[in-house]
Structure formats: C-alpha cells, structure tokens
Design a protein around this motif. Structure first.
Motif, mmCIF file in Angstrom:
data_model
loop_
_atom_site.group_PDB
_atom_site.id
_atom_site.type_symbol
_atom_site.label_atom_id
_atom_site.label_comp_id
_atom_site.label_asym_id
_atom_site.label_seq_id
_atom_site.Cartn_x
_atom_site.Cartn_y
_atom_site.Cartn_z
ATOM 1 N N SER A 23 -10.735 -3.382 -3.030
ATOM 2 C CA SER A 23 -10.572 -2.366 -4.066
ATOM 3 C C SER A 23 -10.248 -1.008 -3.458
ATOM 4 N N VAL A 24 -10.931 -0.662 -2.375
ATOM 5 C CA VAL A 24 -10.657 0.613 -1.700
ATOM 6 C C VAL A 24 -9.231 0.623 -1.158
ATOM 7 N N HIS A 25 -8.824 -0.473 -0.525
ATOM 8 C CA HIS A 25 -7.461 -0.548 0.003
ATOM 9 C C HIS A 25 -6.430 -0.385 -1.114
ATOM 10 N N THR A 26 -6.661 -1.060 -2.247
ATOM 11 C CA THR A 26 -5.721 -0.968 -3.367
ATOM 12 C C THR A 26 -5.665 0.444 -3.936
ATOM 13 N N ALA A 27 -6.829 1.084 -4.090
ATOM 14 C CA ALA A 27 -6.861 2.436 -4.654
ATOM 15 C C ALA A 27 -6.160 3.432 -3.744
ATOM 16 N N LEU A 28 -6.386 3.346 -2.447
ATOM 17 C CA LEU A 28 -5.729 4.267 -1.515
ATOM 18 C C LEU A 28 -4.221 4.026 -1.463
ATOM 19 N N GLU A 49 -2.342 2.845 -3.942
ATOM 20 C CA GLU A 49 -1.775 3.377 -5.177
ATOM 21 C C GLU A 49 -1.723 4.899 -5.148
ATOM 22 N N ALA A 50 -2.744 5.531 -4.548
ATOM 23 C CA ALA A 50 -2.732 6.991 -4.446
ATOM 24 C C ALA A 50 -1.587 7.463 -3.551
ATOM 25 N N ARG A 51 -1.336 6.757 -2.440
ATOM 26 C CA ARG A 51 -0.217 7.137 -1.560
ATOM 27 C C ARG A 51 1.113 6.960 -2.273
ATOM 28 N N ALA A 55 6.317 13.510 -4.788
ATOM 29 C CA ALA A 55 7.115 14.303 -3.855
ATOM 30 C C ALA A 55 8.601 14.037 -4.044
ATOM 31 N N THR A 56 8.961 12.807 -4.334
ATOM 32 C CA THR A 56 10.375 12.470 -4.550
ATOM 33 C C THR A 56 10.906 13.163 -5.818
ATOM 34 N N GLU A 57 10.103 13.135 -6.885
ATOM 35 C CA GLU A 57 10.531 13.783 -8.116
ATOM 36 C C GLU A 57 10.644 15.310 -7.937
ATOM 37 N N ALA A 58 9.756 15.891 -7.103
ATOM 38 C CA ALA A 58 9.832 17.333 -6.878
ATOM 39 C C ALA A 58 11.094 17.737 -6.154
#
Length: 360
Positions: free
Chosen positions: A340-345, A347-349, A356-359
């Motif tokens: 779960s921690v791996h998945t959450a991190l 998804e956050a990245r 950043a791409t949209e900016a």
C-alpha cells in the motif's frame, strides 16, 4: 579500442549492476530489521498488538468521546474491551468445566470405537498392535516424565512473558487511542522538511490499510467462528464453544489457520461421535475453505487489501519460517502495508509528474 582503455560495458550490465547494489542494501536493511526484531521480539509483538487494539477500539473511543472527555472515553472503551475478552474466556472455561465429566467418558468410549473400527475391514489391524502402541505411549510418558515436568516449569516463564507483552500492548494502546495523531505529527516534525510529505503519504496509506485489514480479518474470523460453532453444535460434537473460539483465533492466519482448527474439531468428533460425524466435519473443512477463500475474503477485505492468494500463502509460510506463529500472523498485514505504501508513493510521484507536465 585503444591500448590502456577499459573494455566497454553493455547497458544491460550497467543496469544490472545498478540494481544489484541497491538490492544488496535493501536486503541488508531487511536482515538488520529482522535481527533487531528477533532480539526484541516481545517489544515488536507488543507494539503490533497495541496497533491492533487501536485499530479496533479507536472508532469506538471517538464515538464515546463526543459525549465524554477524551481520557474518560478511552478508559471506558478499553475497560469494555477487556471485559468482553474476559467474558468470552469465562464462557469457554465454564463450557469446558461443565462438559469435562461427559467428555472424558465419551473420549474413552470413542477410543474403544476407533480401535474396533481399525480392527475390522478395510484396515484389519491386529489388536495386539494397538495394545502395544498404547503401552509404548505410556512407557514414553513415564520415561520422559522429568523432561515433561521441567518443560512445564519452564513454560511458566513463557506465561510471564506473555502477560508482560499483553500489559505493554494495552499500555501502548492507551496512548495510541488517546493521542496517536499528535504522536505521528511529532514524529513527522523530527524529519527533514524534504521528506515530510512522502512520509505523511506513506503513513496515511499504511494506517488505512492496516485498519482495513484488522477490521476485515476480525469480521472474517467472527463469521467463521459462528458458522463452525453452530455446525458443531448441530452435529452434537462436544466443546463446540471452545472449538469455535479456536476457529476464531486460527482465522488470523489466512488460508492455513481455519483448516488446522477444523482438523482439531474433526479429531474431537472422531473420538466422541464416530467416523460419520468426523467425515461431515472434514467436509465442513472443505466448505469453510471455499466460503472463506471465495466469499468472505474477497467481499470483506478487497477494499482494504488487494493481494493475490498466492502472495498471501507465500507470505504466511515465509512469516512462519522466520518467526513461527507470530510471523504467520504478522506476515500478511506487513506485506499489505508495504504494498500500500509503495502504491501510494508511486501514485503521488505520477501525479506530481503530470502536474509538472501540465504546468509546462
């Protein structure tokens, strides 16, 4: 290639070497973690039990705290939980004490029936073989009486360690339930500001998965215990309540615990009610395994834990090899939290990269 220059290294070898030293460091950290936990396993078990108690009782304490001061609400919730556990243990003790005389007689008659069954076809065992087996068992117990007594005396020290661990678990749960969020905020405040965001995301994901798993496994264990206790009671198997409690405890080891508990129930049924009832209990093992694996776990726990059954089985076996029964119980929630921690991190990245791409 000019003289004196190093031979070229292929990109595959460069990538493999880069991952190899990282895996070595991760393996060393994991080994060190298990070494520390093995040295102080009582503390690790106590903290794990404290987190389990917190996951179960904190929602209750939050509800009670709406009408009472927080410390009083925590105290009442913990006392109510302890009273519930002691009440269940008292009920089991009363059931065992009430059936003791009848159970001894039924077991004695059941052993005689099993002997007669083994003598007749298709087994056709010689009666003297069974008599010799009983004599050998009695001789073994007599010759190893001192070792058994010393083992029982040394077991008293284990009992003291168990009560010490339980006391530390309850003591930890008091603080976790009362002010666990403030303790987590303090811990995050000690970290560098560059990692606080990732640690916060990981912590929220880990606690969400752990509480979901705890609530789910308790619900699955309670459902199994009720179904097994009702079935054994209808079949007339003695000690239905203690065996149901054994099923409840065993269900905390996924995929393996329930069949082991029902196997014990099958032995009791064989000794007390005969092979027909024992065969029905064995069929109950298969049915309960199907219900647990295909109905209860997917329905109750899919929203909290998304692990393939093969991963669950490997985790349980690996945990039992590493730390016995405790490892088998802790393995699945630990693997679930890590994933779960791996998945959450991740998804956050990905969200930060897309932002950043949209900016741009």
């Amino acid at each position: 290639m000019q003289p004196g220059t190093a031979p070229p290294v292929t990109p595959f070898l460069r990538t493999a070497a880069a991952y190899a030293w990282r895996l070595l460091i991760v393996g060393l950290l994991v080994y060190s973690l298990f070494a520390v936990l093995g040295r102080f396993h009582e503390i690790g078990v106590a903290l794990f039990l404290g987190l389990v108690i917190t996951a179960l009782l904190r929602p209750v304490a939050d509800v009670v705290a709406k009408g009472l001061p927080r410390p009083l609400a925590v105290a009442l919730t913990l006392l109510g939980g302890i009273a519930l556990v002691l009440g269940v243990l008292t009920l089991v003790g009363e059931a065992v004490a009430g059936e003791r005389t009848t159970l001894v007689r039924e077991f004695r008659d059941g052993v005689d029936r099993i002997e007669d069954w083994l003598v007749r076809p298709p087994f056709r065992l010689h009666p003297e073989a069974l008599t010799d087996l009983q004599a050998r068992i009695g001789q073994f117990l007599s010759s190893h009486r001192s070792a058994l007594v010393s083992e029982a005396v040394s077991g008293a020290g284990h009992v003291v360690a168990v009560f010490t661990t339980l006391a530390l678990a309850v003591f930890s749960a008091v603080f976790f339930i009362h002010a666990g969020d403030r303790q987590w905020d303090w811990f995050q405040g000690q970290l560098p500001s560059s990692v606080r965001g990732r640690v916060g995301i990981a912590g929220r994901a880990a606690w969400r998965t752990f509480t979901g798993y705890t609530h789910g496994i308790v619900l699955v264990a309670a459902t199994n215990a009720v179904l097994v206790g009702l079935a054994l009671w209808l079949l007339g198997v003695p000690l239905a309540v203690p065996l149901a409690l054994l099923e409840f405890v065993a269900a905390f080891v996924p995929l393996i615990g329930s069949p082991v508990a029902l196997a014990v129930a099958a032995v009791v049924a064989l000794a007390s009610q005969g092979p027909v009832v024992a065969a029905i209990v064995v069929a109950l093992i298969v049915v309960m395994g199907q219900i647990e694996g295909h109905v209860l776990h997917p329905l109750v726990m899919s929203w909290a834990v998304r692990l393939h059954p093969l991963v669950v089985a490997i985790s349980v076996i690996a945990g039992s090899i590493a730390a016995g029964i405790v490892g088998a119980v802790v393995a699945v929630p630990l693997v679930s939290v890590v994933w779960s921690v791996h998945t959450a991190l991740r998804e956050a990245r990905e969200a930060a990269r897309e932002g950043a791409t949209e900016a741009l």
